[in-house]
Design a protein around this motif. Structure first.
Motif, PDB file in Angstrom:
ATOM      1  N   GLY A   1      38.298 -52.296  46.122  1.00  0.00           N
ATOM      2  CA  GLY A   1      37.504 -51.956  44.880  1.00  0.00           C
ATOM      3  C   GLY A   1      37.596 -50.742  44.276  1.00  0.00           C
ATOM      4  N   MET A   2      36.898 -50.703  43.050  1.00  0.00           N
ATOM      5  CA  MET A   2      36.906 -49.496  42.059  1.00  0.00           C
ATOM      6  C   MET A   2      35.588 -48.884  41.977  1.00  0.00           C
ATOM      7  N   THR A   3      35.368 -47.451  41.726  1.00  0.00           N
ATOM      8  CA  THR A   3      34.124 -47.064  41.067  1.00  0.00           C
ATOM      9  C   THR A   3      34.053 -47.333  39.841  1.00  0.00           C
TER      10      THR A   3
ATOM     11  N   ARG B   1      39.555 -45.923  34.177  1.00  0.00           N
ATOM     12  CA  ARG B   1      40.759 -45.387  34.076  1.00  0.00           C
ATOM     13  C   ARG B   1      41.934 -46.327  34.214  1.00  0.00           C
ATOM     14  N   ALA B   2      41.454 -47.260  35.004  1.00  0.00           N
ATOM     15  CA  ALA B   2      42.474 -48.378  35.221  1.00  0.00           C
ATOM     16  C   ALA B   2      42.730 -49.284  34.011  1.00  0.00           C
TER      17      ALA B   2
ATOM     18  N   GLN C   1      32.474 -52.734  45.857  1.00  0.00           N
ATOM     19  CA  GLN C   1      32.883 -52.070  46.696  1.00  0.00           C
ATOM     20  C   GLN C   1      32.034 -52.282  48.044  1.00  0.00           C
ATOM     21  N   GLU C   2      30.833 -52.950  48.071  1.00  0.00           N
ATOM     22  CA  GLU C   2      30.141 -53.300  49.147  1.00  0.00           C
ATOM     23  C   GLU C   2      29.777 -54.678  49.151  1.00  0.00           C
ATOM     24  N   SER C   3      29.454 -55.209  48.020  1.00  0.00           N
ATOM     25  CA  SER C   3      29.252 -56.829  47.976  1.00  0.00           C
ATOM     26  C   SER C   3      29.511 -57.337  46.590  1.00  0.00           C
TER      27      SER C   3
ATOM     28  N   ILE D   1      30.820 -54.765  39.048  1.00  0.00           N
ATOM     29  CA  ILE D   1      30.705 -54.115  38.023  1.00  0.00           C
ATOM     30  C   ILE D   1      31.820 -54.596  37.032  1.00  0.00           C
ATOM     31  N   TYR D   2      31.665 -54.563  35.649  1.00  0.00           N
ATOM     32  CA  TYR D   2      32.649 -55.212  35.091  1.00  0.00           C
ATOM     33  C   TYR D   2      32.881 -54.427  33.339  1.00  0.00           C
TER      34      TYR D   2
END
Length: 234
Positions: free
Chosen positions: A72-74, A80-81, A120-122, A127-128
């Protein structure tokens, strides 16, 4: 009159004219990102719908998604992606998607919009954010939208097998430039390339790459549902 260094219409043209040989190579960029995020399951999920044209019915690709169970990503990594030319693997020499253009460039080459969920956790904390070529061309989108909490759409929860505690879902929501026009054709024509590029990962048991297509009105019964096999050209 505006004097932007790079006019919006040229940005859109650059994103569309990416040089990908076909949709399979663009999809491989997304799979590459998933594997670099340490995913052990990557799913290519295609939805098609029937439409009536000249007194006959034909199937057309509706949406395409790549779902993984990677890290996953922050929020910062997600923005940035989605930023053209500023991906997260600029110095990573291991994969094919290392040029900082993989996600936005491959996605925009095949359609007008890409939507991304990551967690990243569930999955309940996903996030979108997104990119939309229509909004970019009119000047309504000047930068990558700030990520916000948003539930993963139910259709992908139904067809995906890899909704794990962490992961990423990339959706081509308007794949109107795809080389092939049906979900089934996308899967069949991508299978050989995917099996060749990732044959060592598949052979070593590092990753399973699922290829599945569905009729959008019957998500319980896939048209195609199989795993990519290693394909050694030698």
């Amino acid at each position: 009159m505006g004097y932007d260094i790079v006019p919006a219409e040229l940005v859109v043209k650059a994103m569309q004219d990416s040089g990908y040989k076909n949709a399979a190579y663009a999809i491989a960029e997304l799979i590459d990102n998933s594997i670099q995020a340490n995913a052990t399951l990557v799913e290519l999920l295609c939805l098609e719908k029937e439409e009536h044209v000249s007194q006959r019915t034909r199937s057309r690709l509706l949406k395409l998604a790549v779902l993984d169970n990677g890290s996953g990503m922050t929020e910062m990594e997600l923005r940035r992606a989605l930023q053209f030319g500023n991906g997260g693997h600029l110095t990573d020499r291991k994969g094919i998607g290392r040029f900082g253009m993989g996600l936005p460039n491959s996605s925009m080459s095949q359609g007008g919009r890409v939507d991304v969920w990551t967690w990243q956790e569930s999955p309940s904390g996903a996030i979108y954010s997104y990119l939309d070529l229509d909004e970019i061309s009119t000047g309504a989108m000047k930068e990558v939208p700030e990520p916000r909490p948003k539930a993963i759409p139910g259709e992908w929860m139904k067809v995906g097998k890899g909704i794990a505690s962490s992961g990423t879902l990339v959706v081509w929501s308007r794949p109107d430039r795809c080389t092939w026009r049906t979900a089934t054709a996308i899967v069949r024509n991508s299978e050989e390339l995917v099996g060749r590029i990732y044959r060592r990962f598949i052979q070593d048991g590092q990753v399973v790459i699922r290829l599945a297509s569905f009729n959008a009105v019957d998500l319980k019964a896939p048209i195609i549902d199989r795993s990519a096999l290693p394909n050694d050209p030698m």
